[in-house]
Design a protein around this motif. Sequence first.
Motif, PDB file in Angstrom:
ATOM      1  N   UNK A 188       0.805  -1.230   0.000  1.00 15.93           N
ATOM      2  CA  UNK A 188       0.000   0.000   0.000  1.00 15.93           C
ATOM      3  C   UNK A 188       0.841   1.285   0.000  1.00 15.93           C
ATOM      4  N   UNK A 189       1.933   1.358   0.776  1.00 15.25           N
ATOM      5  CA  UNK A 189       2.722   2.594   0.747  1.00 15.25           C
ATOM      6  C   UNK A 189       3.522   2.775  -0.550  1.00 15.25           C
ATOM      7  N   UNK A 190       3.519   1.748  -1.403  1.00 16.30           N
ATOM      8  CA  UNK A 190       4.317   1.847  -2.631  1.00 16.30           C
ATOM      9  C   UNK A 190       3.453   2.339  -3.785  1.00 16.30           C
ATOM     10  N   UNK A 191       3.906   3.372  -4.468  1.00 17.69           N
ATOM     11  CA  UNK A 191       3.108   3.915  -5.576  1.00 17.69           C
ATOM     12  C   UNK A 191       2.992   2.917  -6.720  1.00 17.69           C
ATOM     13  N   UNK A 192       4.050   2.121  -6.912  1.00 18.54           N
ATOM     14  CA  UNK A 192       4.001   1.180  -8.030  1.00 18.54           C
ATOM     15  C   UNK A 192       3.377  -0.164  -7.630  1.00 18.54           C
ATOM     16  N   UNK A 216     -10.551  18.058  -3.836  1.00 18.08           N
ATOM     17  CA  UNK A 216     -11.086  16.969  -3.012  1.00 18.08           C
ATOM     18  C   UNK A 216      -9.939  15.967  -2.820  1.00 18.08           C
ATOM     19  N   UNK A 217      -9.499  15.810  -1.580  1.00 21.50           N
ATOM     20  CA  UNK A 217      -8.296  15.012  -1.327  1.00 21.50           C
ATOM     21  C   UNK A 217      -8.542  13.834  -0.391  1.00 21.50           C
ATOM     22  N   UNK A 218      -8.163  12.644  -0.865  1.00 23.70           N
ATOM     23  CA  UNK A 218      -8.152  11.478   0.023  1.00 23.70           C
ATOM     24  C   UNK A 218      -6.966  11.658   0.984  1.00 23.70           C
ATOM     25  N   UNK A 219      -7.151  11.291   2.251  1.00 24.30           N
ATOM     26  CA  UNK A 219      -6.049  11.477   3.198  1.00 24.30           C
ATOM     27  C   UNK A 219      -5.020  10.374   3.065  1.00 24.30           C
ATOM     28  N   UNK A 220      -5.517   9.147   2.937  1.00 29.42           N
ATOM     29  CA  UNK A 220      -4.624   8.001   2.932  1.00 29.42           C
ATOM     30  C   UNK A 220      -4.234   7.651   1.498  1.00 29.42           C
ATOM     31  N   UNK A 221      -2.998   8.000   1.126  1.00 32.79           N
ATOM     32  CA  UNK A 221      -2.528   7.691  -0.229  1.00 32.79           C
ATOM     33  C   UNK A 221      -1.066   7.277  -0.158  1.00 32.79           C
ATOM     34  N   UNK A 222      -0.630   6.429  -1.098  1.00 34.70           N
ATOM     35  CA  UNK A 222       0.787   6.049  -1.082  1.00 34.70           C
ATOM     36  C   UNK A 222       1.670   7.214  -1.509  1.00 34.70           C
ATOM     37  N   UNK A 223       2.879   7.242  -1.021  1.00 34.42           N
ATOM     38  CA  UNK A 223       3.838   8.272  -1.440  1.00 34.42           C
ATOM     39  C   UNK A 223       3.676   9.555  -0.662  1.00 34.42           C
ATOM     40  N   UNK A 224       2.609  10.265  -0.949  1.00 33.58           N
ATOM     41  CA  UNK A 224       2.404  11.562  -0.294  1.00 33.58           C
ATOM     42  C   UNK A 224       0.966  11.566   0.225  1.00 33.58           C
TER      43      UNK A 224
END
Lengths: 350, 249
Positions: A268-272, B53-61
């Motif tokens: 999940x924390x990985x963008x790819x 409109x922004x999801x809080x939980x996202x990968x990367x940033x």
Amino acid sequence: MALKPQHTEWEKFHQPWQTLGYTTLFALGISVMSWLFDGQSDWGTHVVVSLSIGWSIVLAFIALNGLMNRVLNPYVAPIPIITLGLSIGLIISGWLVTNNMWYFFAEDFSTLVTGIFFGVVGTTIFATRARLKTASEQLVQAHLIQERQEKLMAESELKILQAQIEPHFLFNTLSNIAGLIRHNPDAAEQTLVNLTTLLRAALGRTRTGHTTLAQELEIAKAYLEIQSIRMQGRLTYRITCAPGAGHVPLPPLLVQPLVENAVKHGIDPSESGGQILVDAALAEQMLTITVTDTGIGFQDHPPTRGTGTGLGNIRERLAAIFGDRASLTLHEHPPQGTRAQLTLPGTGIA
Amino acid sequence: MTTAIVVDDEQHIVEYVQAKLATLWPQLNIVGTANNGRTALAAARELNPDIAFLDIHMPGMTGLELAEALPPACKIVFITAYDQFALAAFEQAAVDYLLKPIQDERLRQTVTRLQQRAHTDANERQNLIAAIKQALPQKQDRYLQWIRAGLSDTTQLIAVEEVIYFQADQKYTTVVTPTGEHLIRRSIKDLEVQLDPAQFWRVHRGIIVRVEQIVKATRDLRGRYTLTLRDSADTLRSSASYSHHFKQM
């Protein structure tokens, strides 16, 4: 956790300064009494004699107690110590008072008799005090241990429940179904069916106490299927199981938390994104379940946290059921990702 | 015309929000969508939308990090599934937010508020984000959380949370956990600065122990302490120069 064997009361001199202080008071008291009875010499002499004897006995205890208790019966051990302490005390006070080290052995026996008497009385008082203290310490410790165990039990039950269905996961999945229902009804239905599998397992299984490998893998599959629909192309997975291993009886929720960790902290924390492989193998009467992901892997300072506690919980349960015949280890999976490896007896909990 | 971007790591949520907004606010022009923070930021800088409109939980940033980086004029609506910490913070800070699954009524209210509010105050947004961040559980990423221990050909990972104590062993350090001992190529000195000082105490030149594991500290005449541990039968000896931890006990 068992209570460790306690030291005998004679050995309890862990506050030497305090013991020395009480001894000083005790010796001063004796000096007053013997001075009143004696009526010949001045009080100072009595103080010197009783302090010399008192301190010598205490120091002899501090120096020799551990050794004597190892060599002798705890009820006999004080005898040589008191004898030695008393002798040194008499030699010192003889020398201080009369300039003759052997004065109290050769000329005046009353001090020797008084010394033996108060030496035994004093030691008994201190030992009883130490024993009472040990007993109450033990009681407090036993209470603490019991409280801790009860808390652990309650916590682990709660954790088992939460490990199965996290609120965040549940609401996310429901929102997914709502999002999918119109433009991808098949995926919405799939997700709903898989969520039902997870909920049924969560609500029914904590009470039954055991499950089978096949059922565990079924639940892992439902979880991975929901997550792969949610994450679209970012997550792929594969589950393999050695023939004949499916019926092995297992305690519930050993596999799903590992799979969940792989998703939460790896993919999940990985963008790819990446791939998760779940494999169950039987070899040399041991069942080995590995969960491998090709996600971001472990960093010293990871973006997500909380895995350690989850693993600790599984380890505690494994240890309670299998002792040291089961293990759970975490490894780096080069070139990228993490591998969790669970090993337990091939017969399961049977 | 008002413009907006929709950002969520799940594409069907993006589509869902788009579809709902199309019926509730037909005049709104959704100029861009994104599935992660970095592309969203690039899009926002290029398109300069009025609303995000922004999801809080996202990968990367995360959505919060993204919100901090967006142009100050941009109004923000957070989207989140169940998250007790974030929700409490939103309520407290009176931030616009949408809960997944998104309810029509709630979205309508949000739209009305957005239409009424002409502009945003950049300072106000910074304060809100600061308040939300404070309410979220603190990440302990300042401190070491995993230790790598090399076994013959693989590297095993040990959670710092499980460590009972560390003991120097010549050039190496022995890591003791309830399940065993591991040798690592890291010095006690190096470990000391990376561990949370509230959880680990250095009690000797060569020993760091988890505070929680200390059941009893027994003092001797020379001012050293003997430590009894909870999950290990070993006893540790503190040296006088590191015994300041126990003085107040």
